[in-house]
Motif scaffolding. Structure first.
Motif, PDB file in Angstrom:
ATOM      1  N   THR A 182     -10.366  -3.448  -2.965  1.00  0.00           N
ATOM      2  CA  THR A 182      -9.403  -4.477  -2.568  1.00  0.00           C
ATOM      3  C   THR A 182      -9.809  -5.882  -3.005  1.00  0.00           C
ATOM      4  O   THR A 182      -9.046  -6.584  -3.676  1.00  0.00           O
ATOM      5  N   LYS A 183     -11.011  -6.296  -2.639  1.00  0.00           N
ATOM      6  CA  LYS A 183     -11.440  -7.666  -2.932  1.00  0.00           C
ATOM      7  C   LYS A 183     -11.440  -7.939  -4.434  1.00  0.00           C
ATOM      8  O   LYS A 183     -10.898  -8.964  -4.890  1.00  0.00           O
ATOM      9  N   LYS A 232      -5.036  -4.210   3.966  1.00  0.00           N
ATOM     10  CA  LYS A 232      -5.092  -4.362   2.514  1.00  0.00           C
ATOM     11  C   LYS A 232      -3.740  -4.807   1.967  1.00  0.00           C
ATOM     12  O   LYS A 232      -3.657  -5.680   1.089  1.00  0.00           O
ATOM     13  N   LEU A 246      -6.210  -1.343  -5.932  1.00  0.00           N
ATOM     14  CA  LEU A 246      -6.129  -2.242  -4.778  1.00  0.00           C
ATOM     15  C   LEU A 246      -6.645  -1.555  -3.522  1.00  0.00           C
ATOM     16  O   LEU A 246      -7.352  -2.158  -2.712  1.00  0.00           O
ATOM     17  N   MET A 247      -6.302  -0.297  -3.362  1.00  0.00           N
ATOM     18  CA  MET A 247      -6.726   0.455  -2.180  1.00  0.00           C
ATOM     19  C   MET A 247      -8.225   0.779  -2.221  1.00  0.00           C
ATOM     20  O   MET A 247      -8.898   0.772  -1.194  1.00  0.00           O
ATOM     21  N   SER A 289       0.813  -1.214   0.000  1.00  0.00           N
ATOM     22  CA  SER A 289       0.000   0.000   0.000  1.00  0.00           C
ATOM     23  C   SER A 289       0.850   1.269   0.000  1.00  0.00           C
ATOM     24  O   SER A 289       0.323   2.372   0.094  1.00  0.00           O
TER      25      SER A 289
END
Length: 211
Positions: free
Chosen positions: A135-136, A98, A131-132, A61
């Motif tokens: 996320t899933k 995350k 991604l941040m 992250s």
């Protein structure tokens, strides 16, 4: 002189200072602590006989970590890792859940293969903003790009034993190596905190190759 320049200048002075026996001993102790096997297998590339070992503590992250991975690492790899001069060790230091989830996914993708792991990390860094924010969905997407089904990703992320090992390694780095932020590098036992350009890193590599 701005803060960044002051920090860089101070680091340069510290690097240029004569190494006293006490300093050398302390660096040797830190190098030994960094090299000590941890809970998760090391992600390492490059010759085991290389005169220089660079260990990076990174978070998925961390924007500076992503910048290093995309802009500096390829040149480091081409000029020093692939030529047998540097052994590079990548270790996780997730700054949030995350990042931890992304690290675990990379472990599942790699299955003990450092190159496969680093390939997953490269993709995760490129998709860091996504991604941040999602996320899933991003973890599922990256997993599928590496041959995993959605259920495979779910099973991977539910492996509490892996998270426990990741946490144990992070606690060790914080307690014994004084890692508090990412990226943090150890260059033959010398701790270097913060992002570096390839030129800054090379300035520290070259003198060690002359010894």
């Amino acid at each position: 002189m701005n803060v960044r320049r002051r920090i860089a200048f101070a680091a340069l002075l510290a690097f240029a200072s004569p190494v006293t026996p006490g300093t050398a001993l302390a660096q040797s102790a830190i190098a030994a602590a960094v090299a000590k096997p941890v809970s998760l297998p090391d992600i390492a590339i490059g010759s085991e006989k290389a005169p220089i070992t660079i260990t990076e503590y990174s978070s998925m992250s961390c924007p500076h970590c992503a910048a290093f991975g995309q802009n500096v690492f390829p040149m480091l790899r081409s000029k020093y890792i692939n030529t047998g001069k540097v052994r590079f060790v990548f270790r996780e230091f997730p700054l949030d859940i995350k990042a931890a989830a992304a690290s675990i996914l990379a472990r599942c993708i790699g299955k003990g293969d450092s190159e496969k792991y680093l390939g997953a990390v490269e993709m995760l860094f490129k998709l860091q903003d996504r991604l941040m924010a999602q996320t899933k969905d991003t973890l599922i997407y990256v997993g599928k790009q590496h041959g995993m089904s959605e259920q495979d990703v779910k099973t991977c992320e539910e492996d509490q034993a892996q998270f426990d090992k990741l946490n144990a390694d992070q606690q060790y780095a914080h307690r014994e190596l004084k890692v508090t932020s990412t990226p943090t590098f150890f260059l033959n036992g010398v701790r270097l905190q913060g992002s570096m350009s390839f030129e800054e890193l090379e300035e520290r590599i070259r003198p060690l190759l002359k010894k």
